[in-house]
Design a protein around this motif. Sequence first.
Motif, PDB file in Angstrom:
ATOM      1  N   ILE A 223     -11.067  12.958  22.064  1.00 20.33           N
ATOM      2  CA  ILE A 223     -10.598  12.372  20.807  1.00 20.33           C
ATOM      3  C   ILE A 223      -9.172  12.769  20.443  1.00 20.33           C
ATOM      4  O   ILE A 223      -8.610  12.227  19.496  1.00 20.33           O
ATOM      5  N   ALA A 224      -8.575  13.686  21.177  1.00 22.72           N
ATOM      6  CA  ALA A 224      -7.218  14.149  20.857  1.00 22.72           C
ATOM      7  C   ALA A 224      -6.208  12.998  20.788  1.00 22.72           C
ATOM      8  O   ALA A 224      -5.430  12.940  19.831  1.00 22.72           O
ATOM      9  N   PRO A 225      -6.162  12.075  21.760  1.00 29.12           N
ATOM     10  CA  PRO A 225      -5.186  10.981  21.658  1.00 29.12           C
ATOM     11  C   PRO A 225      -5.369  10.149  20.380  1.00 29.12           C
ATOM     12  O   PRO A 225      -4.386   9.769  19.744  1.00 29.12           O
ATOM     13  N   ALA A 226      -6.602   9.892  19.989  1.00 30.94           N
ATOM     14  CA  ALA A 226      -6.849   9.118  18.770  1.00 30.94           C
ATOM     15  C   ALA A 226      -6.402   9.905  17.543  1.00 30.94           C
ATOM     16  O   ALA A 226      -5.880   9.329  16.584  1.00 30.94           O
ATOM     17  N   GLY A 227      -6.591  11.217  17.572  1.00 32.02           N
ATOM     18  CA  GLY A 227      -6.151  12.058  16.458  1.00 32.02           C
ATOM     19  C   GLY A 227      -4.643  12.065  16.315  1.00 32.02           C
ATOM     20  O   GLY A 227      -4.105  11.999  15.202  1.00 32.02           O
ATOM     21  N   ILE A 228      -3.935  12.129  17.440  1.00 28.79           N
ATOM     22  CA  ILE A 228      -2.475  12.108  17.412  1.00 28.79           C
ATOM     23  C   ILE A 228      -1.985  10.761  16.891  1.00 28.79           C
ATOM     24  O   ILE A 228      -1.084  10.687  16.048  1.00 28.79           O
ATOM     25  N   GLU A 229      -2.597   9.688  17.374  1.00 27.20           N
ATOM     26  CA  GLU A 229      -2.220   8.347  16.917  1.00 27.20           C
ATOM     27  C   GLU A 229      -2.478   8.195  15.420  1.00 27.20           C
ATOM     28  O   GLU A 229      -1.645   7.641  14.689  1.00 27.20           O
ATOM     29  N   ALA A 230      -3.612   8.702  14.934  1.00 28.95           N
ATOM     30  CA  ALA A 230      -3.929   8.621  13.506  1.00 28.95           C
ATOM     31  C   ALA A 230      -2.908   9.402  12.687  1.00 28.95           C
ATOM     32  O   ALA A 230      -2.498   8.958  11.603  1.00 28.95           O
ATOM     33  N   ALA A 231      -2.487  10.557  13.187  1.00 32.22           N
ATOM     34  CA  ALA A 231      -1.477  11.346  12.476  1.00 32.22           C
ATOM     35  C   ALA A 231      -0.156  10.592  12.388  1.00 32.22           C
ATOM     36  O   ALA A 231       0.501  10.579  11.332  1.00 32.22           O
ATOM     37  N   PHE A 232       0.252   9.953  13.474  1.00 32.46           N
ATOM     38  CA  PHE A 232       1.491   9.170  13.455  1.00 32.46           C
ATOM     39  C   PHE A 232       1.388   7.998  12.472  1.00 32.46           C
ATOM     40  O   PHE A 232       2.325   7.715  11.724  1.00 32.46           O
ATOM     41  N   LEU A 233       0.244   7.303  12.475  1.00 31.26           N
ATOM     42  CA  LEU A 233       0.051   6.177  11.560  1.00 31.26           C
ATOM     43  C   LEU A 233       0.054   6.645  10.103  1.00 31.26           C
ATOM     44  O   LEU A 233       0.621   5.976   9.234  1.00 31.26           O
TER      45      LEU A 233
END
Length: 145
Positions: free
Chosen positions: A126-136
């Motif tokens: 889930i790390a990539p999704a977490g990073i993407e959510a933080a950027f969004l």
Amino acid sequence: MDQDGRLKKRTRTLPMAKWAVLIHDHHKGYIDWETYEMNRNRIAKNVHPVPHEASGAIREGCALLQGLAKCGRCGRGLMVYYQGNNSTPGYYCSSNNIANGRGMRCMHVGGVLIDEAVSQAFLDAIAPAGIEAAFLAEKKYRGGA
């Protein structure tokens, strides 16, 4: 009425198959009939687990894979045990073999390293999704669509 003439109230529960009337979709519900039936079946299995099977509702304890893990040898659901003062979890399979009134274990393994490996694999996934959510979230906060 009882012997003294007082009215007694009694509730008798009938299985759905014996109901005199059942009108599907008569009122709009929160869930559809199929989902309702699926939920009823799941609840019934949780209330009455099958002997010598890892079924029923997940109970107390810290085992991460409680109710989820399957035996690699026979495919049955693994059961959980706890040992020691800090209630360290472990998993075992009682298999289909019963001898002298006790289940013979097909497999028996400590749970600490397994739970740690599963936790790390989940976090890695889930790390990539977490990073993407933080950027969004940062982009939205700064005012960019």
